[in-house]
Design a protein around this motif. Structure first.
Motif, PDB file in Angstrom:
ATOM      1  N   LEU A 157       0.820  -1.216   0.000  1.00 34.21           N
ATOM      2  CA  LEU A 157       0.000   0.000   0.000  1.00 34.21           C
ATOM      3  C   LEU A 157       0.851   1.262   0.000  1.00 34.21           C
ATOM      4  O   LEU A 157       0.619   2.177  -0.801  1.00 34.21           O
ATOM      5  N   ALA A 158       1.828   1.345   0.899  1.00 34.39           N
ATOM      6  CA  ALA A 158       2.646   2.553   0.996  1.00 34.39           C
ATOM      7  C   ALA A 158       3.419   2.799  -0.300  1.00 34.39           C
ATOM      8  O   ALA A 158       3.503   3.934  -0.782  1.00 34.39           O
ATOM      9  N   ARG A 159       3.994   1.748  -0.866  1.00 39.10           N
ATOM     10  CA  ARG A 159       4.753   1.897  -2.106  1.00 39.10           C
ATOM     11  C   ARG A 159       3.827   2.267  -3.261  1.00 39.10           C
ATOM     12  O   ARG A 159       4.198   3.066  -4.132  1.00 39.10           O
ATOM     13  N   ALA A 160       2.624   1.704  -3.285  1.00 39.12           N
ATOM     14  CA  ALA A 160       1.670   2.049  -4.330  1.00 39.12           C
ATOM     15  C   ALA A 160       1.302   3.532  -4.269  1.00 39.12           C
ATOM     16  O   ALA A 160       1.179   4.196  -5.302  1.00 39.12           O
ATOM     17  N   LEU A 214       1.920   6.273  -7.216  1.00 40.26           N
ATOM     18  CA  LEU A 214       0.824   7.081  -7.739  1.00 40.26           C
ATOM     19  C   LEU A 214       1.144   8.561  -7.640  1.00 40.26           C
ATOM     20  O   LEU A 214       0.909   9.323  -8.592  1.00 40.26           O
ATOM     21  N   ASN A 215       1.702   8.978  -6.534  1.00 43.77           N
ATOM     22  CA  ASN A 215       2.053  10.391  -6.358  1.00 43.77           C
ATOM     23  C   ASN A 215       3.171  10.827  -7.297  1.00 43.77           C
ATOM     24  O   ASN A 215       3.273  12.005  -7.651  1.00 43.77           O
ATOM     25  N   ALA A 216       4.018   9.870  -7.699  1.00 45.48           N
ATOM     26  CA  ALA A 216       5.107  10.186  -8.627  1.00 45.48           C
ATOM     27  C   ALA A 216       4.669  10.158 -10.081  1.00 45.48           C
ATOM     28  O   ALA A 216       5.485  10.393 -10.980  1.00 45.48           O
ATOM     29  N   GLY A 217       3.406   9.832 -10.344  1.00 39.97           N
ATOM     30  CA  GLY A 217       2.883   9.852 -11.708  1.00 39.97           C
ATOM     31  C   GLY A 217       2.792   8.507 -12.381  1.00 39.97           C
ATOM     32  O   GLY A 217       2.399   8.426 -13.553  1.00 39.97           O
ATOM     33  N   VAL A 237       4.550   1.710 -15.010  1.00 42.50           N
ATOM     34  CA  VAL A 237       5.651   1.154 -14.226  1.00 42.50           C
ATOM     35  C   VAL A 237       6.532   0.268 -15.096  1.00 42.50           C
ATOM     36  O   VAL A 237       7.758   0.289 -14.982  1.00 42.50           O
ATOM     37  N   ALA A 238       5.920  -0.506 -15.974  1.00 39.72           N
ATOM     38  CA  ALA A 238       6.692  -1.410 -16.827  1.00 39.72           C
ATOM     39  C   ALA A 238       7.639  -0.649 -17.755  1.00 39.72           C
ATOM     40  O   ALA A 238       8.742  -1.122 -18.045  1.00 39.72           O
ATOM     41  N   LYS A 239       7.221   0.509 -18.212  1.00 38.71           N
ATOM     42  CA  LYS A 239       8.033   1.287 -19.144  1.00 38.71           C
ATOM     43  C   LYS A 239       8.875   2.356 -18.455  1.00 38.71           C
ATOM     44  O   LYS A 239       9.537   3.153 -19.115  1.00 38.71           O
ATOM     45  N   ALA A 240       8.860   2.367 -17.138  1.00 36.12           N
ATOM     46  CA  ALA A 240       9.568   3.413 -16.396  1.00 36.12           C
ATOM     47  C   ALA A 240      11.073   3.226 -16.480  1.00 36.12           C
ATOM     48  O   ALA A 240      11.579   2.104 -16.523  1.00 36.12           O
ATOM     49  N   ASP A 241      11.787   4.323 -16.498  1.00 35.90           N
ATOM     50  CA  ASP A 241      13.239   4.307 -16.419  1.00 35.90           C
ATOM     51  C   ASP A 241      13.647   4.061 -14.969  1.00 35.90           C
ATOM     52  O   ASP A 241      13.141   4.709 -14.047  1.00 35.90           O
ATOM     53  N   VAL A 242      14.545   3.118 -14.759  1.00 32.00           N
ATOM     54  CA  VAL A 242      14.920   2.732 -13.399  1.00 32.00           C
ATOM     55  C   VAL A 242      15.532   3.900 -12.643  1.00 32.00           C
ATOM     56  O   VAL A 242      15.228   4.135 -11.466  1.00 32.00           O
ATOM     57  N   GLY A 243      16.401   4.658 -13.320  1.00 32.11           N
ATOM     58  CA  GLY A 243      17.021   5.808 -12.662  1.00 32.11           C
ATOM     59  C   GLY A 243      16.000   6.851 -12.240  1.00 32.11           C
ATOM     60  O   GLY A 243      16.063   7.402 -11.132  1.00 32.11           O
ATOM     61  N   LYS A 244      15.028   7.099 -13.104  1.00 24.38           N
ATOM     62  CA  LYS A 244      13.978   8.058 -12.773  1.00 24.38           C
ATOM     63  C   LYS A 244      13.119   7.550 -11.625  1.00 24.38           C
ATOM     64  O   LYS A 244      12.690   8.329 -10.764  1.00 24.38           O
ATOM     65  N   SER A 290      12.462   9.365  -8.051  1.00 25.54           N
ATOM     66  CA  SER A 290      11.096   9.815  -7.754  1.00 25.54           C
ATOM     67  C   SER A 290      10.556   9.232  -6.453  1.00 25.54           C
ATOM     68  O   SER A 290       9.691   9.835  -5.818  1.00 25.54           O
ATOM     69  N   ILE A 291      11.042   8.056  -6.056  1.00 27.09           N
ATOM     70  CA  ILE A 291      10.510   7.358  -4.886  1.00 27.09           C
ATOM     71  C   ILE A 291      11.536   7.391  -3.767  1.00 27.09           C
ATOM     72  O   ILE A 291      12.693   6.991  -3.955  1.00 27.09           O
ATOM     73  N   GLU A 292      11.126   7.869  -2.617  1.00 22.88           N
ATOM     74  CA  GLU A 292      12.015   7.931  -1.466  1.00 22.88           C
ATOM     75  C   GLU A 292      12.333   6.531  -0.947  1.00 22.88           C
ATOM     76  O   GLU A 292      11.477   5.653  -0.927  1.00 22.88           O
TER      77      GLU A 292
END
Length: 1108
Positions: free
Chosen positions: A1035-1038, A1042-1045, A1052-1059, A1063-1065
């Motif tokens: 839940l917390a990670r979700a 969501l807040n990061a867009g 998520v599947a197409k997200a850049d790992v570095g980004k 974006s996520i603390e």
């Protein structure tokens, strides 16, 4: 060109297609040589040449037609010689373009009389085997063989059916057929075809006719019904004239040949029907042959232990594994592994067993092109493995499906292209196997890997489930390979006989292990070599406490032992209870130097912040708040999965150096340590078993970090000295069948399974199946273990055991109305088990629902009665009544409600919910009486119902979106228990849904339960559901995603790992890679399901037509 240079068309086409050397091959042959070969191949079709198979009538109408086609094609060939081709490539392109390979089916594989027929057969064989093994070397072998046997092609070219005499033309010395025997096809095709041909020619009796078409039935069906199908035989076959293409152009020779052979193979006549039968059985023969080739030849998909080098790169990048241990290399190259035999390997904990299993799974998926199943003991380990293997699945293009909790589809979806790895808990694996057997698809599973195989003998429901699962697999699918991983056992030979498996033993450990026992202030080394035969212990040293305060408060010397290795090294402290874990962690922090708080300050602060965020800002565990600054934490089931995962990660990264834990950590995730301290030889109130002890001390020693590992067992009571000596120096424990646990409950469940799957339909079937169980093996190896079963029945024999336990099982299942007996002679129900020999066995609708829902047969009637009562009085003003129906019945005996809290929570309910409680059987007056300390004498109210509804109230709060922290404080329950309650309720709801689908009267529950299950899995808003479906995302990670867009699975599947990391603390790169890889695999799975559904909708059913 000399005659001996005439190569077969297969050699040319294989080289052209597989080795991409078209120009070199085409230039070798001139147009004139092509023409001569065509004429030569066409001449073989002429009956006057005397080269027709002796078993085929030369005067038959079909053979005459083939000869006419040959003459016509020969004339057409003369005309084609006048065409002007600018190059050999143009000529080849013209011939190849005439017959599209994908659109035109190949002719009968036994026809070897023409240029194009041989090309199609060889091309089909080449493509099929290439798709199975994924290796071009096999094709190259066939090319070389075709070149080597060019001189022999003329002697075999005119034979329509393979003849055993033709084996003389093979060259067994250096031929490829010496190690890949093509007579495999000859034997099977000849046996199936010639037997039918001879019977058709020699049988002059009238033939039975089809009642619908009034045509004679094929002899192949009457004489071999299992292999060949019923096909009406045409009395007067219709001549097939060469057709003219729609465009009006004249057909080429290649097109005419293709049409002619297709027609001859497909047209059913009294003469050629065996050829069509050969077409039908050839794919099966080819599949068996290709599987046999891989098993015997060890065909691989690459140089890295039979896998592509990409696997090695992934091992280095994701696991840090650059080289395998010597035993792993040896194990992977054993003949039994290569040949697909059942296999068991046993090593100590942390020896690297799982890596071998993963390599074998990937070889099954990538080389054999069959699905695989990995069975793990706990839900947490399943989830961890799904996350850990996701990157391999993404890069190597296979799917990973999780079968744990409420997840999993029964039977699994048929995949169009990719193969699947099913990662299951023990219970889900049994259900999955049942569904595949029922669907007739168990043979799609090529490999089953069982982790912790020694749990067969744990004596509970899970041990029985493992044995049932393996016995059913071996009975139904002999082609499925079984691999078992286990700790060291004294009776490994029993498991070997049970699975018909070979055994590999090794005592390898990545680092050496020194075992110690602490008695008061003395530390004794465990002497396993026998140098001290009296007690097996040798004095190592006396523990000296550096501080008087520590000595006064730490009488067990735990802190003293820890200060010898921390903070430079890590340590695990196993405690007997959850509460003791927390108390010991606090005590350690009180006695540790304050300098420990100055280490990893930033990382420790980040851990505390993450824990607070994961709680939704509602709180932070006061114990962890005190201990984490010192680098200490506790770990048990009372923590949420997010908290446990964060603590494990911090420990592996070196931020935490000490974890106090319960025994469940030893059987769960791998957290190695330099020193393992066992606080007491007890787990709860029970004494440690040797297997539990070995699991705990097996965590000592980090491969690649530590040079050795140490374990210290603290003897807390003098009276336990003998037990401890037996624990540390005694023999290895034995593994005994669990089918007879709790009065034979496992065996009764097995009987119900077998009757429902129609494996067992009469009493004699039980005896046949019983021979394939572990208990049947152990009746001979250790009969004294089962004497209690045959008490008062004379000598202990297998017959006595089978008859007694089967009679008891059938009687109980009959009493519960889960099965029924039906007379074989008369269609009359019987009620007496004494007549079971004269009766067939069938499941009732309730029994089928129980088996399909994987519900314990002992509670199936309770579930049924609750659902029936719900049909009459189901309260739908809220979800409270439905939640009660899916509240698990297991574990209610451990629930002790606080009646004051119970009554207060009841009073907070709305009037509609209180009415629902009254309908269930828990009215306000009853709770008021219990809260006042009184008990009801009325039988109207049941304590079991009240306990279950108490758990339902907790579940109701979680269902309505309350946090785990909030509910834990209101009901004074551990956070981990509430989180596991959600998971177990969703799983039980899934079982109830399958249960209701087998009973027509429960149709109203279907849509209600489907929606309930989806909400129970996550208990969150709809916008977070797609993100929480990703393995490892809670839940917390979700919310962070969501807040990061990142709003969907595709994002998520197409997200850049570095980004993603930026974006996520508090998200490490390793975690980000796992999340994106898991999302990609899940997305591929969804896409493939939709594509399969779309194709199914577009598929037009083929209408069968009767030929006159």
């Amino acid at each position: 060109m000399p005659k001996n240079r005439r190569k077969s068309s297969f050699a040319s086409e294989a080289l052209l297609e597989c080795q991409d050397k078209k120009s070199s091959i085409v230039s070798t042959y001139s147009i004139s040589s092509r023409t001569r070969r065509r004429r030569s191949s066409m001449a073989t079709l002429n009956p006057s040449q005397g080269q027709i198979e002796k078993n085929v009538n030369p005067n038959s109408k079909d053979v005459i037609e083939v000869a006419e086609c040959a003459n016509e094609s020969d004339n057409a060939n003369d005309q084609n010689m006048e065409c002007d081709y600018s190059s050999d490539e143009d000529l080849f392109a013209n011939i190849a373009a005439c017959v599209p390979r994908k659109s035109t089916p190949p002719p009968s594989p036994v026809l070897k009389t023409s240029f194009k027929s041989q090309s199609y057969k060889d091309s089909s064989l080449k493509n099929s085997i290439n798709s199975e093994c994924g290796d071009d070397t096999l094709i190259a072998k066939f090319v070389r063989e075709a070149d080597r046997n060019a001189d022999n092609s003329a002697t075999r070219q005119g034979q329509m059916l393979p003849d055993p005499a033709c084996k003389a033309v093979h060259e067994p010395d250096d031929s490829v057929f010496s190690d890949i025997d093509m007579s495999y096809f000859e034997r099977n095709c000849t046996a199936a075809i010639r037997s039918n041909e001879y019977q058709a020619l020699e049988n002059d009796s009238p033939k039975p006719t089809d009642k619908l078409t009034n045509t004679p039935l094929s002899l192949s069906k009457r004489n071999n019904p299992k292999t060949l199908s019923v096909t009406p035989v045409m009395k007067n076959p219709v001549p097939l004239a060469a057709s003219t293409p729609a465009s009006g152009r004249r057909k080429s020779m290649a097109e005419k040949l293709a049409e002619r052979y297709k027609a001859n193979a497909m047209q059913v006549t009294a003469t050629n029907f065996p050829l069509q039968d050969a077409v039908k059985i050839f794919p099966e023969l080819l599949m068996d042959f290709s599987q046999d080739v891989f098993r015997k030849e060890g065909k691989s998909a690459g140089p890295f232990y039979g896998l592509p080098m990409k696997v090695k790169e992934l091992m280095v990048s994701t696991r840090g594994i650059k080289k395998f241990y010597a035993w792993q290399e040896e194990c992977l190259s054993l003949p039994s592994i290569v040949q697909g035999k059942n296999f068991i390997y046993t090593l100590p904990t942390s020896g690297g067993k799982t890596l071998v299993a993963e390599m074998l799974i990937m070889k099954e998926l990538m080389c054999m092109k069959r699905d695989a199943m990995l069975v793990l003991p706990f839900v947490a380990i399943v989830q961890e493995k799904v996350r850990g293997i996701a990157q391999f699945a993404d890069e190597l293009d296979f799917l990973v499906e999780e079968y744990a909790g409420s997840k999993g589809k029964f039977p699994p979806t048929k995949r169009r292209k990719r193969k699947s790895l099913f990662i299951c808990t023990i219970e889900k694996a049994n259900t999955l196997v049942n569904s595949l057997i029922e669907a007739g698809r168990l043979d799609t599973i090529g490999l089953v890997v069982i982790d912790e195989l020694h749990m067969l003998g744990e004596g509970g429901r899970r041990g029985a489930a493992i044995e049932m699962t393996l016995a059913k697999i071996m009975h139904v699918s002999r082609s499925t390979q079984i691999i078992g991983m286990t700790a060291t056992l004294s009776n490994i030979e029993d498991l070997s006989k049970f699975l018909n498996a070979e055994v590999y033993k090794n005592n390898f450990r990545p680092v050496t292990l020194d075992e110690f026992v602490k008695v008061e202030e003395c530390l004794y080394r465990v002497d396993n070599k026998g140098s001290n035969p009296e007690d097996g212990l040798a004095l190592a040293r006396v523990i000296k406490c550096p501080d008087k305060e520590i000595a006064a408060k730490d009488t067990d010397h735990i802190v003293t032992l820890l200060l010898e290795i921390v903070p430079n090294h890590s340590s695990l402290v196993f405690c007997p209870t959850k509460k003791n874990c927390e108390n010991v962690a606090v005590l350690i922090c009180k006695l540790l130097p304050s300098s420990f708080k100055e280490l990893h300050v930033k990382e420790k602060r980040a851990i505390l912040e993450t824990l607070y965020q994961d709680s939704g800002g509602e709180g932070l565990c006061p114990v962890l708040m005190k201990t984490i600054p010192y680098g200490v934490a506790y770990h048990h089931s009372g923590l949420t999965s997010d908290e446990r995962s964060l603590i494990e990660s911090a420990y592996n990264n070196g931020v935490l150096c000490v974890i106090t834990c319960t025994s469940t950590l030893a059987a769960g995730v791998n957290l190695p340590a330099r020193r393992v301290i066992i606080r007491s030889p007890y787990i709860g109130q029970g004494f440690l078993s040797r297997s539990q002890y070995k699991q705990m001390i097996g965590r000592a020693g980090r491969a690649g970090i530590d040079t050795k590992g140490e374990s210290v067992l603290i003897l807390t009571k003098a009276q336990d000295r003998e037990k401890v000596m037996e624990l540390v120096t005694g023999p290895v424990e034995t593994c005994v069948s669990s089918l007879m646990y709790d009065g034979g409950r496992g065996f009764k469940t097995l009987i119900l399974n077998l009757i429902h799957l129609k494996i067992m339909t009469k009493m004699s079937d039980v005896k046949d199946f019983f021979k394939q169980t572990l208990i049947a093996v152990q009746l001979k190896s250790m009969p004294d273990r089962f004497e209690y079963i045959a008490t008062g029945d004379g000598a202990l024999t297998e017959t006595v055991i089978v008859e007694k336990v089967t009679k008891n099982a059938l009687q109980e299942l009959l009493d519960l109305k889960l099965i029924r007996l039906r007379s074989i002679k008369e269609d009359i129900d019987t009620e007496e088990v004494k007549d079971v020999a004269d009766c067939s066995l069938e499941v009732t609708k309730l029994g089928a629902a129980t088996n399909r829902g994987s519900i314990d047969f002992s509670i199936s009637n309770v579930v049924y009665e609750d659902l029936v009562a719900g049909l009459k009085n189901l309260v739908l003003t809220s979800y409270l009544h439905l939640l009660y129906l899916v509240t698990p019945l297991d574990g209610l005996s451990n629930i002790s409600p606080d009646w004051m809290i119970y009554f207060k929570e009841f009073c907070r309910l709305s009037q509609e919910d209180q009415n629902a409680a009254a309908v269930i059987g828990v009215p306000e007056c009853y709770l008021a009486m219990r809260a006042a300390g009184n008990r009801s004498k009325s039988k109207k109210y049941k304590d079991e119902v009240a306990k279950r509804f108490y758990v339902t109230l907790m579940l109701y709060q979680l269902f309505r979106g309350k946090s785990v922290w909030h509910v834990a404080s209101r009901f004074e329950q551990p956070r981990g228990y509430l989180q596991s309650l959600l998971s177990s309720s969703a799983a039980f709801a899934s079982c109830v849904l399958h249960f209701t689908k087998e009973l027509d009267e429960f149709w109203p529950y279907h849509s209600l339960l489907e929606r309930l299950i989806q909400t129970l899995q996550y208990c969150t808003s709809m916008e977070l559901l797609p993100l929480m479906e990703i393995p490892g995302v809670k839940l917390a990670r979700a919310k962070q995603l969501l807040n990061a867009g990142f709003k969907s699975l595709a994002h998520v599947a197409k997200a850049d790992v570095g980004k993603l990391v930026k974006s996520i603390e508090h998200l490490s790169r390793r975690q980000a890679l796992q999340i994106t890889a898991s999302a990609k695999v899940l997305l591929k799975e969804r896409v493939e399901e939709l594509q399969a559904e779309a194709e199914a909708l577009q598929t037009v059913p083929v209408m069968s037509q009767n030929r006159n």
